[in-house]
Scaffold this motif. Structure first.
Motif, PDB file in Angstrom:
ATOM      1  N   ALA A  70      53.301  58.371  86.659  1.00  0.00           N
ATOM      2  CA  ALA A  70      52.781  59.005  85.378  1.00  0.00           C
ATOM      3  C   ALA A  70      53.529  58.985  84.018  1.00  0.00           C
ATOM      4  CB  ALA A  70      51.949  60.384  85.597  1.00  0.00           C
ATOM      5  N   GLU A  71      55.017  59.732  84.461  1.00  0.00           N
ATOM      6  CA  GLU A  71      55.787  59.710  83.265  1.00  0.00           C
ATOM      7  C   GLU A  71      56.285  58.640  82.659  1.00  0.00           C
ATOM      8  OE1 GLU A  71      59.055  62.333  84.590  1.00  0.00           O
ATOM      9  OE2 GLU A  71      57.477  63.880  84.870  1.00  0.00           O
ATOM     10  N   SER A  72      56.267  57.465  83.640  1.00  0.00           N
ATOM     11  CA  SER A  72      56.866  56.054  83.340  1.00  0.00           C
ATOM     12  C   SER A  72      55.771  55.668  82.290  1.00  0.00           C
ATOM     13  CB  SER A  72      57.069  55.248  84.503  1.00  0.00           C
ATOM     14  OG  SER A  72      57.333  54.040  84.016  1.00  0.00           O
ATOM     15  N   PHE A  73      54.468  55.642  82.781  1.00  0.00           N
ATOM     16  CA  PHE A  73      53.485  55.244  82.046  1.00  0.00           C
ATOM     17  C   PHE A  73      53.276  55.712  80.696  1.00  0.00           C
ATOM     18  CE2 PHE A  73      49.058  55.773  80.053  1.00  0.00           C
ATOM     19  CZ  PHE A  73      48.720  54.606  79.953  1.00  0.00           C
ATOM     20  N   PHE A  74      53.336  57.168  80.455  1.00  0.00           N
ATOM     21  CA  PHE A  74      53.069  57.839  79.374  1.00  0.00           C
ATOM     22  C   PHE A  74      54.529  57.221  78.209  1.00  0.00           C
ATOM     23  CE2 PHE A  74      50.207  60.649  81.127  1.00  0.00           C
ATOM     24  CZ  PHE A  74      49.255  60.389  80.450  1.00  0.00           C
ATOM     25  N   ALA A  75      55.690  57.083  78.782  1.00  0.00           N
ATOM     26  CA  ALA A  75      56.953  56.575  78.158  1.00  0.00           C
ATOM     27  C   ALA A  75      56.383  55.263  77.537  1.00  0.00           C
ATOM     28  CB  ALA A  75      58.234  56.645  79.147  1.00  0.00           C
ATOM     29  N   THR A  76      55.846  54.506  78.284  1.00  0.00           N
ATOM     30  CA  THR A  76      55.389  53.024  77.943  1.00  0.00           C
ATOM     31  C   THR A  76      54.449  53.199  76.822  1.00  0.00           C
ATOM     32  OG1 THR A  76      55.778  52.190  80.135  1.00  0.00           O
ATOM     33  CG2 THR A  76      54.448  50.904  78.560  1.00  0.00           C
ATOM     34  N   LEU A  77      53.516  54.231  76.919  1.00  0.00           N
ATOM     35  CA  LEU A  77      52.432  54.486  75.900  1.00  0.00           C
ATOM     36  C   LEU A  77      53.084  54.727  74.687  1.00  0.00           C
ATOM     37  CD1 LEU A  77      49.515  54.665  75.113  1.00  0.00           C
ATOM     38  CD2 LEU A  77      49.714  57.294  76.063  1.00  0.00           C
ATOM     39  N   LYS A  78      53.926  55.716  74.661  1.00  0.00           N
ATOM     40  CA  LYS A  78      54.625  56.214  73.519  1.00  0.00           C
ATOM     41  C   LYS A  78      55.541  55.066  72.746  1.00  0.00           C
ATOM     42  CE  LYS A  78      55.029  60.976  74.888  1.00  0.00           C
ATOM     43  NZ  LYS A  78      56.037  62.185  75.033  1.00  0.00           N
ATOM     44  N   ALA A  79      55.942  54.237  73.794  1.00  0.00           N
ATOM     45  CA  ALA A  79      56.874  53.291  73.017  1.00  0.00           C
ATOM     46  C   ALA A  79      56.058  52.121  72.411  1.00  0.00           C
ATOM     47  CB  ALA A  79      57.970  52.560  74.182  1.00  0.00           C
ATOM     48  N   GLU A  80      54.960  51.557  73.251  1.00  0.00           N
ATOM     49  CA  GLU A  80      54.188  50.612  72.399  1.00  0.00           C
ATOM     50  C   GLU A  80      52.874  50.922  71.539  1.00  0.00           C
ATOM     51  OE1 GLU A  80      52.562  48.215  75.792  1.00  0.00           O
ATOM     52  OE2 GLU A  80      54.729  48.080  76.595  1.00  0.00           O
ATOM     53  N   ILE A  81      52.590  52.285  71.212  1.00  0.00           N
ATOM     54  CA  ILE A  81      51.382  52.467  70.343  1.00  0.00           C
ATOM     55  C   ILE A  81      52.244  53.555  69.388  1.00  0.00           C
ATOM     56  CG2 ILE A  81      49.401  52.055  71.828  1.00  0.00           C
ATOM     57  CD1 ILE A  81      49.032  55.189  71.752  1.00  0.00           C
ATOM     58  N   GLY A  82      53.299  54.092  69.865  1.00  0.00           N
ATOM     59  CA  GLY A  82      54.001  54.986  68.770  1.00  0.00           C
ATOM     60  C   GLY A  82      53.620  56.436  69.098  1.00  0.00           C
ATOM     61  N   THR A  83      54.301  57.317  68.093  1.00  0.00           N
ATOM     62  CA  THR A  83      53.929  58.591  68.126  1.00  0.00           C
ATOM     63  C   THR A  83      53.637  59.107  66.854  1.00  0.00           C
ATOM     64  OG1 THR A  83      56.182  59.370  67.638  1.00  0.00           O
ATOM     65  CG2 THR A  83      55.496  59.143  70.081  1.00  0.00           C
ATOM     66  N   ARG A  84      52.820  58.297  66.154  1.00  0.00           N
ATOM     67  CA  ARG A  84      52.484  58.419  64.959  1.00  0.00           C
ATOM     68  C   ARG A  84      51.197  59.623  65.042  1.00  0.00           C
ATOM     69  NH1 ARG A  84      50.031  53.591  66.023  1.00  0.00           N
ATOM     70  NH2 ARG A  84      47.575  53.553  65.783  1.00  0.00           N
TER      71      ARG A  84
END
Length: 79
Positions: free
Chosen positions: A17-31
């Motif tokens: 889950a942590e790996s998925f959320f890191a990918t999510l943040k990297a790919e859609i950003g943290t705007r």
């Protein structure tokens, strides 16, 4: 969302889950989105892309959807 409840070094941690959320943040950003609905739409659009289009090296460069369909076919044939 809740933070990890596991202990350090536990084999039941949430590394996937942590790996998925890191990918999510990297790919859609943290705007910051204007509304919660906008953020929700962005996450669900990403999930559709992630499951149907994004290739995963751990799945022999297939999408999660393709891996799930192939898994279902192989288990049905084996039974």
């Amino acid at each position: 969302m809740r933070g990890s409840m596991g202990r350090v070094g536990s084999c039941y941690d949430n590394a996937v889950a942590e790996s998925f959320f890191a990918t999510l943040k990297a790919e859609i950003g943290t705007r910051v989105w204007a509304t919660r609905a906008d953020a929700r739409r962005a996450v669900f659009a990403y999930l559709a892309y992630y499951n149907r289009n994004r290739l995963h090296s751990t799945l022999s460069h297939r999408t999660p959807y393709e891996a799930r369909v192939c898994y279902g076919q192989t288990t049905a044939l084996a039974a």
